[in-house]
Write a protein that holds these residues in place. Structure first.
Motif, PDB file in Angstrom:
ATOM      1  N   UNK A 124       0.854  -1.325  -0.022  1.00  0.00           N
ATOM      2  CA  UNK A 124       0.039  -0.068   0.178  1.00  0.00           C
ATOM      3  C   UNK A 124       0.942   1.064  -0.101  1.00  0.00           C
ATOM      4  N   UNK A 125       2.148   1.073   0.641  1.00  0.00           N
ATOM      5  CA  UNK A 125       2.953   2.201   0.551  1.00  0.00           C
ATOM      6  C   UNK A 125       3.459   2.743  -0.704  1.00  0.00           C
ATOM      7  N   UNK A 126       3.305   1.832  -1.585  1.00  0.00           N
ATOM      8  CA  UNK A 126       3.926   2.097  -2.980  1.00  0.00           C
ATOM      9  C   UNK A 126       2.598   2.883  -3.630  1.00  0.00           C
ATOM     10  N   UNK A 127       1.453   2.822  -3.194  1.00  0.00           N
ATOM     11  CA  UNK A 127       0.378   3.422  -3.845  1.00  0.00           C
ATOM     12  C   UNK A 127       0.131   4.749  -3.256  1.00  0.00           C
ATOM     13  N   UNK A 128      -0.518   5.635  -4.056  1.00  0.00           N
ATOM     14  CA  UNK A 128      -1.101   7.064  -3.458  1.00  0.00           C
ATOM     15  C   UNK A 128      -1.644   6.865  -2.259  1.00  0.00           C
ATOM     16  N   UNK A 129      -1.239   7.629  -1.190  1.00  0.00           N
ATOM     17  CA  UNK A 129      -1.892   7.580   0.048  1.00  0.00           C
ATOM     18  C   UNK A 129      -3.408   8.001   0.003  1.00  0.00           C
ATOM     19  N   UNK A 130      -4.423   7.454   0.616  1.00  0.00           N
ATOM     20  CA  UNK A 130      -5.680   7.881   0.651  1.00  0.00           C
ATOM     21  C   UNK A 130      -6.142   8.503   1.800  1.00  0.00           C
ATOM     22  N   UNK A 149      -4.238  -6.858  -2.332  1.00  0.00           N
ATOM     23  CA  UNK A 149      -3.454  -5.890  -3.014  1.00  0.00           C
ATOM     24  C   UNK A 149      -4.042  -5.101  -4.030  1.00  0.00           C
ATOM     25  N   UNK A 150      -4.804  -6.054  -5.195  1.00  0.00           N
ATOM     26  CA  UNK A 150      -5.223  -5.631  -6.243  1.00  0.00           C
ATOM     27  C   UNK A 150      -6.801  -5.600  -6.644  1.00  0.00           C
ATOM     28  N   UNK A 151      -7.735  -5.946  -5.545  1.00  0.00           N
ATOM     29  CA  UNK A 151      -8.857  -5.899  -5.275  1.00  0.00           C
ATOM     30  C   UNK A 151      -9.785  -4.932  -5.887  1.00  0.00           C
ATOM     31  N   UNK A 152      -8.963  -3.820  -5.998  1.00  0.00           N
ATOM     32  CA  UNK A 152      -9.759  -2.276  -6.372  1.00  0.00           C
ATOM     33  C   UNK A 152     -10.012  -2.411  -7.678  1.00  0.00           C
ATOM     34  N   UNK A 153      -9.469  -3.239  -8.782  1.00  0.00           N
ATOM     35  CA  UNK A 153      -9.656  -3.217  -9.922  1.00  0.00           C
ATOM     36  C   UNK A 153     -11.121  -3.626 -10.328  1.00  0.00           C
ATOM     37  N   UNK A 154     -11.952  -2.743 -11.282  1.00  0.00           N
ATOM     38  CA  UNK A 154     -13.341  -2.982 -11.318  1.00  0.00           C
ATOM     39  C   UNK A 154     -13.567  -4.565 -11.913  1.00  0.00           C
ATOM     40  N   UNK A 155     -14.547  -5.271 -11.364  1.00  0.00           N
ATOM     41  CA  UNK A 155     -14.700  -6.641 -11.703  1.00  0.00           C
ATOM     42  C   UNK A 155     -14.856  -6.808 -13.202  1.00  0.00           C
ATOM     43  N   UNK A 156     -15.729  -5.902 -13.650  1.00  0.00           N
ATOM     44  CA  UNK A 156     -16.481  -6.328 -15.070  1.00  0.00           C
ATOM     45  C   UNK A 156     -14.887  -6.092 -15.865  1.00  0.00           C
ATOM     46  N   UNK A 177      -0.887 -18.476  -0.307  1.00  0.00           N
ATOM     47  CA  UNK A 177      -0.506 -17.143   0.566  1.00  0.00           C
ATOM     48  C   UNK A 177      -0.359 -16.147  -0.293  1.00  0.00           C
ATOM     49  N   UNK A 178       0.516 -16.413  -1.427  1.00  0.00           N
ATOM     50  CA  UNK A 178       1.046 -15.227  -2.370  1.00  0.00           C
ATOM     51  C   UNK A 178      -0.163 -14.875  -3.082  1.00  0.00           C
ATOM     52  N   UNK A 179      -0.981 -15.722  -3.431  1.00  0.00           N
ATOM     53  CA  UNK A 179      -2.002 -15.346  -4.365  1.00  0.00           C
ATOM     54  C   UNK A 179      -3.012 -14.502  -3.654  1.00  0.00           C
ATOM     55  N   UNK A 180      -3.225 -15.048  -2.388  1.00  0.00           N
ATOM     56  CA  UNK A 180      -4.296 -14.277  -1.744  1.00  0.00           C
ATOM     57  C   UNK A 180      -3.980 -12.839  -1.362  1.00  0.00           C
ATOM     58  N   UNK A 181      -2.710 -12.639  -0.974  1.00  0.00           N
ATOM     59  CA  UNK A 181      -1.975 -11.346  -0.557  1.00  0.00           C
ATOM     60  C   UNK A 181      -2.196 -10.468  -1.880  1.00  0.00           C
ATOM     61  N   UNK A 182      -1.728 -10.939  -3.183  1.00  0.00           N
ATOM     62  CA  UNK A 182      -1.570 -10.022  -4.202  1.00  0.00           C
ATOM     63  C   UNK A 182      -2.991  -9.906  -4.787  1.00  0.00           C
ATOM     64  N   UNK A 203      -3.564  -2.214 -10.978  1.00  0.00           N
ATOM     65  CA  UNK A 203      -4.519  -3.435 -10.693  1.00  0.00           C
ATOM     66  C   UNK A 203      -4.667  -4.213 -11.739  1.00  0.00           C
ATOM     67  N   UNK A 204      -4.947  -3.703 -13.000  1.00  0.00           N
ATOM     68  CA  UNK A 204      -5.626  -4.389 -13.981  1.00  0.00           C
ATOM     69  C   UNK A 204      -4.228  -5.002 -14.589  1.00  0.00           C
ATOM     70  N   UNK A 205      -3.015  -4.516 -14.749  1.00  0.00           N
ATOM     71  CA  UNK A 205      -1.915  -5.121 -15.140  1.00  0.00           C
ATOM     72  C   UNK A 205      -1.524  -6.332 -14.527  1.00  0.00           C
ATOM     73  N   UNK A 206      -1.651  -6.287 -13.194  1.00  0.00           N
ATOM     74  CA  UNK A 206      -1.570  -7.648 -12.241  1.00  0.00           C
ATOM     75  C   UNK A 206      -2.404  -8.475 -12.712  1.00  0.00           C
ATOM     76  N   UNK A 207      -3.807  -8.296 -12.894  1.00  0.00           N
ATOM     77  CA  UNK A 207      -4.703  -9.418 -13.233  1.00  0.00           C
ATOM     78  C   UNK A 207      -4.506  -9.940 -14.686  1.00  0.00           C
ATOM     79  N   UNK A 208      -4.326  -9.111 -15.600  1.00  0.00           N
ATOM     80  CA  UNK A 208      -3.802  -9.434 -17.239  1.00  0.00           C
ATOM     81  C   UNK A 208      -2.763 -10.423 -17.002  1.00  0.00           C
ATOM     82  N   UNK A 209      -1.785 -10.371 -16.093  1.00  0.00           N
ATOM     83  CA  UNK A 209      -0.690 -11.522 -16.077  1.00  0.00           C
ATOM     84  C   UNK A 209      -1.247 -12.651 -15.469  1.00  0.00           C
ATOM     85  N   UNK A 210      -2.060 -12.404 -14.203  1.00  0.00           N
ATOM     86  CA  UNK A 210      -2.547 -13.625 -13.425  1.00  0.00           C
ATOM     87  C   UNK A 210      -3.374 -14.589 -14.129  1.00  0.00           C
ATOM     88  N   UNK A 211      -4.155 -14.065 -15.075  1.00  0.00           N
ATOM     89  CA  UNK A 211      -5.185 -14.508 -15.766  1.00  0.00           C
ATOM     90  C   UNK A 211      -5.023 -15.172 -17.261  1.00  0.00           C
TER      91      UNK A 211
END
Length: 463
Positions: free
Chosen positions: A22-28, A338-345, A330-335, A206-214
């Motif tokens: 989270x520290x790598x992302x803009x602070x909310x 971290x990237x759950x904010x990506x719109x699911x659609x 463990x790694x999958x759940x944490x990642x 976040x979408x970049x992560x899911x593009x690689x993961x899926x």
């Protein structure tokens, strides 16, 4: 109901990783109020639920019902006024969804649009629970009061998931009790503010992560059923409940501590193994809801759907031991967290297969850390009622509740069009056996799905 996937007593190491990410992302720094001239927009979760509602508008699968038995001198008019005040305090409970050229538009209504019904007796209780919402013509919240006796009533609140989640139900009950007792509600952050805030954020990372993961991901798990999938499936379902006993619960928590993973990770790992072995796969995707309320403190007081669905992929079951699989999970759940904010659609659009008019997943695993919803009304004794939710969302959903007690409870909601009750009971039994075998050097693909006694019986010569 769902909670953060990694909420557990042993989360020090896991929380450190999330904090670093989270520290790598803009602070909310908080959620600003939606500009007065800005249109009310739908969140990613609302768009997904609206789409699912269009696929099955007569389904009650996404209704969240909660009910209490009320004993004592209840003031019905005062209770109704308190419900109206609660609806007034939460814009999500009075939002209609009008479709324009196939796109949903949110419209805020006044609190007096509340649907309130009163009944003599409980004959209509079940039908009220199952009655679907018309999201275009009515608010996604309704209340029903059933008179059982002179000083006994049952209060039923039903909310469509597009307007609330499990945490929200507790907020609604707390506010209802406060107003009935004479308190005034102070308007705070509204869900429309949250949806507007989410829309302004970039999800590219976040979408970049899911593009690689899926990439090259498998199609939804097809568990072997007792019947073929109907051409036009309904939401007909049933529920089977079971429990992890004290011995297994203690064993599982000890394994989680030694592997520096959460109890959830152990539970979902065994579920993934069982789905993979049932379907004959070495690569599976299981959907899981994750709470979005930890991003900013004020989200914990917002009534609305703040649950995102993430896709948890696990591979290489044929060679992985339980210990190796837990590290992968463990790694999958944490990642994923971290990237759950990506719109699911947008995440679903990355899958290498068409949606085919149904959710892009067939099995779902949910862990809740949210206790039961209690209601306190001045001068009235209240008792929460258990309501089974047999309407199913996908082929099979397993929900586990680890509230810190000596045991962990679990339930499976399943399609009765696909599975017999005996099949699901056997599925639960095999799941418990896999949990017992996770702490082993044996590859998970070879862990027993039968007890020694069952194996002996199966191999015994037939008379």
């Amino acid at each position: 109901m769902s909670a953060n996937l990694t909420t557990d007593a042993i989360e020090a190491a896991l929380a450190a990783r999330l904090a670093k990410a989270k520290a790598k992302k803009p602070q909310r720094v908080g959620i600003p109020q939606r500009p007065a001239d800005a249109a009310v927009v739908l969140s990613s979760a609302q768009r997904r639920l609206w789409f699912l509602h269009q696929l099955a508008p007569d389904s009650s699968a996404y209704t969240l019902p909660v009910a209490w038995r009320l004993r004592g001198a209840l003031d019905g008019s005062r209770l109704r006024a308190a419900v109206v005040a609660v609806v007034e305090s939460a814009d999500a409970l009075r939002t209609f969804y009008r479709a324009t050229d196939g796109t949903p538009t949110a419209v805020l209504a006044e609190a007096d649009a509340l649907e309130w019904r009163e009944f003599d007796g409980l004959e209509e209780f079940g039908s009220e629970v199952r009655r679907p919402f018309d999201l275009e013509q009515a608010a996604p919240f309704r209340a029903s009061l059933f008179r059982v006796g002179a000083d006994e009533h049952v209060l039923l609140l039903c909310v469509h998931h597009i307007a609330a989640d499990g945490w929200s139900m507790g907020l609604i009950a707390d506010r209802l009790g406060a107003v009935y007792g004479g308190a005034a509600l102070v308007a705070g952050t509204q869900y429309a503010d949250v949806a507007y805030w989410q829309q302004q954020r970039s999800s590219d990372g976040d979408l970049a992560y899911w593009r690689e993961q899926l990439a090259d991901s498998p199609r939804p798990v097809e568990l072997p059923g007792d019947r073929s999938r109907p051409a036009h499936p309904s939401d007909a379902g049933a529920q089977y409940s079971f429990e992890l006993d004290e011995t297994l619960t203690t064993q599982l928590r000890a394994l989680a501590a030694s592997e520096q993973v959460s109890t959830f990770m152990c539970l979902v790992a065994a579920f993934q193994v069982l789905c993979a072995r049932q379907a004959g796969l070495d690569d599976v995707i299981v959907a899981a809801p994750v709470s979005g309320r930890d991003a900013v403190p004020e989200l914990r007081t917002v009534v609305g759907c703040l649950v995102e669905t993430v896709l948890l992929r696990a591979r290489n079951f044929s060679t992985s031991t339980g210990h190796e699989l837990l590290q992968q999970v463990r790694n999958t759940v944490l990642e994923a967290t971290e990237h759950a904010a990506a719109p699911f659609e947008e995440v679903a659009a990355l899958l290498p297969y068409p949606a085919e008019g149904r959710p892009p997943y067939s099995v779902l695993f949910s862990a809740t850390h949210v206790p039961r919803v209690d209601l306190s009304l001045a001068g009235v004794r209240t008792e929460p009622l258990t309501i089974e939710a047999p309407a199913r969302k996908v082929d099979l959903t397993m929900e586990v509740a680890d509230l810190g007690g000596p045991t962990i409870s679990a339930s499976i909601t399943y399609s009765t069009e696909l599975f017999d009750a005996s099949t699901i009971e056997r599925f639960a039994h095999q799941y418990l056996l896999l949990l017992e075998g996770l702490d082993s050097s044996t590859p998970v693909s070879r862990l027993p799905l039968l007890t020694p006694a069952e194996q002996t019986k199966l191999l015994a010569p037939r008379p």
